[in-house]
Design a protein around this motif. Structure first.
Motif, PDB file in Angstrom:
ATOM      1  N   GLY A   1      67.360 -14.004  -7.823  1.00 61.88           N
ATOM      2  CA  GLY A   1      68.017 -14.146  -6.540  1.00 61.88           C
ATOM      3  C   GLY A   1      69.450 -13.647  -6.470  1.00 61.88           C
ATOM      4  N   ARG A   2      69.900 -12.889  -7.460  1.00 62.10           N
ATOM      5  CA  ARG A   2      71.272 -12.387  -7.432  1.00 62.10           C
ATOM      6  C   ARG A   2      71.464 -11.430  -6.260  1.00 62.10           C
ATOM      7  NH1 ARG A   2      71.755  -8.241 -12.570  1.00 62.10           N
ATOM      8  NH2 ARG A   2      73.575  -7.398 -11.450  1.00 62.10           N
ATOM      9  N   THR A   3      72.683 -11.291  -5.796  1.00 64.28           N
ATOM     10  CA  THR A   3      72.992 -10.372  -4.699  1.00 64.28           C
ATOM     11  C   THR A   3      73.338  -8.996  -5.246  1.00 64.28           C
ATOM     12  OG1 THR A   3      73.795 -12.152  -3.270  1.00 64.28           O
ATOM     13  CG2 THR A   3      74.533  -9.917  -2.758  1.00 64.28           C
ATOM     14  N   VAL A   4      72.726  -7.964  -4.689  1.00 67.49           N
ATOM     15  CA  VAL A   4      72.950  -6.579  -5.095  1.00 67.49           C
ATOM     16  C   VAL A   4      73.461  -5.817  -3.881  1.00 67.49           C
ATOM     17  CG1 VAL A   4      71.872  -4.458  -5.916  1.00 67.49           C
ATOM     18  CG2 VAL A   4      71.178  -6.663  -6.884  1.00 67.49           C
ATOM     19  N   VAL A   5      74.620  -5.181  -4.016  1.00 67.95           N
ATOM     20  CA  VAL A   5      75.229  -4.441  -2.918  1.00 67.95           C
ATOM     21  C   VAL A   5      74.801  -2.975  -3.002  1.00 67.95           C
ATOM     22  CG1 VAL A   5      77.363  -3.799  -1.744  1.00 67.95           C
ATOM     23  CG2 VAL A   5      77.185  -6.022  -2.897  1.00 67.95           C
TER      24      VAL A   5
ATOM     25  N   TRP B   1      62.967   5.582   4.917  1.00 60.24           N
ATOM     26  CA  TRP B   1      62.171   5.533   3.689  1.00 60.24           C
ATOM     27  C   TRP B   1      62.887   4.749   2.600  1.00 60.24           C
ATOM     28  CZ3 TRP B   1      61.894   6.288  -1.421  1.00 60.24           C
ATOM     29  CH2 TRP B   1      60.664   6.631  -2.012  1.00 60.24           C
ATOM     30  N   GLU B   2      64.155   5.070   2.360  1.00 61.29           N
ATOM     31  CA  GLU B   2      64.873   4.406   1.273  1.00 61.29           C
ATOM     32  C   GLU B   2      65.081   2.921   1.554  1.00 61.29           C
ATOM     33  OE1 GLU B   2      67.496   7.808  -0.970  1.00 61.29           O
ATOM     34  OE2 GLU B   2      68.349   6.910   0.838  1.00 61.29           O
ATOM     35  N   TYR B   3      65.323   2.556   2.820  1.00 55.62           N
ATOM     36  CA  TYR B   3      65.448   1.137   3.146  1.00 55.62           C
ATOM     37  C   TYR B   3      64.152   0.398   2.827  1.00 55.62           C
ATOM     38  CZ  TYR B   3      69.979   1.327   5.527  1.00 55.62           C
ATOM     39  OH  TYR B   3      71.311   1.448   5.810  1.00 55.62           O
ATOM     40  N   ASP B   4      63.025   0.972   3.240  1.00 55.07           N
ATOM     41  CA  ASP B   4      61.745   0.317   2.972  1.00 55.07           C
ATOM     42  C   ASP B   4      61.502   0.188   1.475  1.00 55.07           C
ATOM     43  OD1 ASP B   4      61.310   0.112   5.657  1.00 55.07           O
ATOM     44  OD2 ASP B   4      59.579   1.475   5.727  1.00 55.07           O
ATOM     45  N   ALA B   5      61.790   1.265   0.740  1.00 53.77           N
ATOM     46  CA  ALA B   5      61.575   1.232  -0.708  1.00 53.77           C
ATOM     47  C   ALA B   5      62.483   0.205  -1.372  1.00 53.77           C
ATOM     48  CB  ALA B   5      61.818   2.622  -1.299  1.00 53.77           C
ATOM     49  N   MET B   6      63.764   0.191  -1.008  1.00 50.15           N
ATOM     50  CA  MET B   6      64.698  -0.745  -1.632  1.00 50.15           C
ATOM     51  C   MET B   6      64.370  -2.187  -1.260  1.00 50.15           C
ATOM     52  SD  MET B   6      67.137  -1.128  -3.765  1.00 50.15           S
ATOM     53  CE  MET B   6      67.595   0.605  -4.027  1.00 50.15           C
ATOM     54  N   ASN B   7      63.970  -2.421  -0.009  1.00 57.69           N
ATOM     55  CA  ASN B   7      63.584  -3.774   0.389  1.00 57.69           C
ATOM     56  C   ASN B   7      62.391  -4.269  -0.422  1.00 57.69           C
ATOM     57  OD1 ASN B   7      65.595  -3.827   2.318  1.00 57.69           O
ATOM     58  ND2 ASN B   7      64.255  -3.219   4.006  1.00 57.69           N
ATOM     59  N   GLU B   8      61.430  -3.371  -0.671  1.00 55.36           N
ATOM     60  CA  GLU B   8      60.263  -3.753  -1.466  1.00 55.36           C
ATOM     61  C   GLU B   8      60.644  -3.977  -2.923  1.00 55.36           C
ATOM     62  OE1 GLU B   8      56.293  -4.710  -2.401  1.00 55.36           O
ATOM     63  OE2 GLU B   8      57.488  -4.751  -0.561  1.00 55.36           O
ATOM     64  N   ILE B   9      61.528  -3.151  -3.452  1.00 56.73           N
ATOM     65  CA  ILE B   9      62.002  -3.341  -4.828  1.00 56.73           C
ATOM     66  C   ILE B   9      62.704  -4.691  -4.963  1.00 56.73           C
ATOM     67  CG2 ILE B   9      63.724  -2.533  -6.499  1.00 56.73           C
ATOM     68  CD1 ILE B   9      63.017   0.339  -5.606  1.00 56.73           C
ATOM     69  N   ALA B  10      63.543  -5.029  -3.985  1.00 56.12           N
ATOM     70  CA  ALA B  10      64.248  -6.312  -4.017  1.00 56.12           C
ATOM     71  C   ALA B  10      63.271  -7.479  -3.979  1.00 56.12           C
ATOM     72  CB  ALA B  10      65.225  -6.401  -2.848  1.00 56.12           C
TER      73      ALA B  10
ATOM     74  N   GLY C   1      76.220   2.042 -17.393  1.00 52.02           N
ATOM     75  CA  GLY C   1      75.905   0.846 -18.162  1.00 52.02           C
ATOM     76  C   GLY C   1      75.346  -0.304 -17.353  1.00 52.02           C
ATOM     77  N   SER C   2      75.026  -0.079 -16.080  1.00 52.74           N
ATOM     78  CA  SER C   2      74.533  -1.156 -15.219  1.00 52.74           C
ATOM     79  C   SER C   2      73.236  -1.761 -15.768  1.00 52.74           C
ATOM     80  CB  SER C   2      74.285  -0.629 -13.808  1.00 52.74           C
ATOM     81  OG  SER C   2      73.625  -1.598 -13.020  1.00 52.74           O
ATOM     82  N   ASP C   3      73.155  -3.088 -15.701  1.00 55.67           N
ATOM     83  CA  ASP C   3      71.932  -3.760 -16.142  1.00 55.67           C
ATOM     84  C   ASP C   3      70.822  -3.692 -15.098  1.00 55.67           C
ATOM     85  OD1 ASP C   3      72.970  -5.483 -14.240  1.00 55.67           O
ATOM     86  OD2 ASP C   3      72.734  -7.300 -15.459  1.00 55.67           O
ATOM     87  N   LEU C   4      71.098  -3.041 -13.975  1.00 52.71           N
ATOM     88  CA  LEU C   4      70.082  -2.902 -12.933  1.00 52.71           C
ATOM     89  C   LEU C   4      69.162  -1.697 -13.149  1.00 52.71           C
ATOM     90  CD1 LEU C   4      72.259  -3.639  -9.773  1.00 52.71           C
ATOM     91  CD2 LEU C   4      70.378  -5.061 -10.631  1.00 52.71           C
ATOM     92  N   VAL C   5      69.578  -0.752 -13.985  1.00 53.30           N
ATOM     93  CA  VAL C   5      68.810   0.489 -14.128  1.00 53.30           C
ATOM     94  C   VAL C   5      67.391   0.221 -14.615  1.00 53.30           C
ATOM     95  CG1 VAL C   5      68.674   2.730 -15.249  1.00 53.30           C
ATOM     96  CG2 VAL C   5      70.898   1.837 -14.531  1.00 53.30           C
ATOM     97  N   ALA C   6      67.247  -0.522 -15.687  1.00 52.39           N
ATOM     98  CA  ALA C   6      65.913  -0.768 -16.248  1.00 52.39           C
ATOM     99  C   ALA C   6      65.006  -1.517 -15.278  1.00 52.39           C
ATOM    100  CB  ALA C   6      66.034  -1.517 -17.583  1.00 52.39           C
ATOM    101  N   PRO C   7      65.462  -2.611 -14.626  1.00 50.19           N
ATOM    102  CA  PRO C   7      64.586  -3.271 -13.654  1.00 50.19           C
ATOM    103  C   PRO C   7      64.195  -2.374 -12.482  1.00 50.19           C
ATOM    104  CG  PRO C   7      66.402  -4.715 -14.264  1.00 50.19           C
ATOM    105  CD  PRO C   7      66.705  -3.379 -14.854  1.00 50.19           C
ATOM    106  N   ILE C   8      65.148  -1.598 -11.962  1.00 47.66           N
ATOM    107  CA  ILE C   8      64.831  -0.703 -10.848  1.00 47.66           C
ATOM    108  C   ILE C   8      63.812   0.342 -11.279  1.00 47.66           C
ATOM    109  CG2 ILE C   8      65.739   1.052  -9.271  1.00 47.66           C
ATOM    110  CD1 ILE C   8      66.552  -1.749  -8.458  1.00 47.66           C
ATOM    111  N   ASN C   9      63.973   0.880 -12.491  1.00 49.25           N
ATOM    112  CA  ASN C   9      63.008   1.858 -13.001  1.00 49.25           C
ATOM    113  C   ASN C   9      61.613   1.251 -13.117  1.00 49.25           C
ATOM    114  OD1 ASN C   9      64.789   3.973 -13.166  1.00 49.25           O
ATOM    115  ND2 ASN C   9      65.221   3.710 -15.336  1.00 49.25           N
ATOM    116  N   ALA C  10      61.546   0.010 -13.571  1.00 47.18           N
ATOM    117  CA  ALA C  10      60.248  -0.662 -13.687  1.00 47.18           C
ATOM    118  C   ALA C  10      59.605  -0.826 -12.312  1.00 47.18           C
ATOM    119  CB  ALA C  10      60.424  -2.020 -14.365  1.00 47.18           C
ATOM    120  N   ALA C  11      60.432  -1.150 -11.323  1.00 42.66           N
ATOM    121  CA  ALA C  11      59.905  -1.317  -9.970  1.00 42.66           C
ATOM    122  C   ALA C  11      59.445   0.017  -9.387  1.00 42.66           C
ATOM    123  CB  ALA C  11      60.967  -1.951  -9.074  1.00 42.66           C
TER     124      ALA C  11
END
Length: 265
Positions: A31-35, A58-67, A230-240
């Motif tokens: 539930g962390r907030t991502v800007v 397209w990107e909004y839909d994709a990012m909303n689904e990833i979140a 070095g962001s820790d978000l890269v790996a989770p986003i890639n998995a999604a």
């Protein structure tokens, strides 16, 4: 042979699993907030709907689904392309998205996600343009202006593949946003805008014949989201992203935004 058939059957079954099954294997960001920052000037990837006034694409839909799948909260911000990469690099925002081409020189400032889309760079002109039909014939003209954003792939393509390699060439007119270049094209202030096929198709379909794409593709580009190094978000986003590819979500978004959506309707 039976063992091989069993393995293949297992793989086939895996590919048919619903999205929820893939989501269960994805990281949980608690539930962390991502800007996320974007430009809102690149239809159909992200833009302001002229009818509703809402930012969509397209990107909004994709990012909303990833979140949703990674369990994080989204906060969207807006900035210009010129400022975006540096702002993300400085940590002002967690993620940047605006059809950003994955390039080695940009990797020196930011980390990229895996590609979520591949696009070709094309020439966007007014529907009644007859003076030139491709990059060579445009470059041979003594007049004719290209609208571009500084520091973008279309800018460098205009300089080095269409014109004379001079970045100060007066035939290049600079604009802050991609949307502004298209408006200048419509108004007759410039004669050519270089665009990827993604945005170009969107503008042509919405133009009612006032815009068209000409010539052969000038290059192929992969798009990715950007992050601070070095962001820790890269790996989770890639998995999604991988999950969205496997279960057909990205194909569904392509159909929605590139085939079905009619801008302004």
């Amino acid at each position: 042979m039976p063992a091989r058939r069993t393995v293949l059957a297992g793989l086939a079954a895996l590919l048919l699993l619903p999205a929820a099954a893939f989501a269960a294997e994805l990281p949980n960001l608690d539930g962390r907030t991502v800007v996320v920052v974007t430009e809102n000037a690149y239809p159909p990837l992200q833009f302001v709907d002229p009818k509703s006034g809402k930012a969509i694409g397209w990107e909004y839909d994709a990012m909303n689904e990833i979140a949703r799948r990674l369990n994080f909260k989204l906060e969207y911000q807006n900035t210009s392309w010129d400022a975006m990469i540096q702002a993300v690099s400085d940590g002002q925002y967690d993620i940047g998205m605006t059809g950003i081409t994955i390039k080695d020189d940009r990797k020196q400032k930011v980390d990229f996600s895996d590609p979520y889309m591949r696009s070709q760079q094309l020439m966007l002109v007014r529907g009644d343009e007859k003076r030139f039909t491709d990059a060579g014939s445009f470059g041979a003209l003594t007049t004719g202006l290209i609208g571009a954003q500084p520091g973008t792939s279309p800018f460098y393509t205009a300089v080095y593949e269409i014109l004379d390699g001079n970045e100060q060439n007066p035939r290049i007119k600079l604009f802050e946003t991609f949307g502004a270049t298209v408006q200048a094209l419509k108004a007759g202030d410039v004669d050519l805008v270089l665009t990827d096929s993604t945005a170009g198709d969107g503008y042509v379909k919405a133009s009612g014949g006032s815009l068209k794409l000409i010539g052969q593709p000038l290059g192929t580009e992969d798009f990715g989201f950007i992050f601070k190094k070095g962001s820790d978000l890269v790996a989770p986003i890639n998995a999604a992203i991988a999950a969205l590819k496997v279960d057909g979500t990205l194909d569904a978004l392509n159909k929605k935004w590139f085939l079905d959506y009619k801008m302004g309707q």
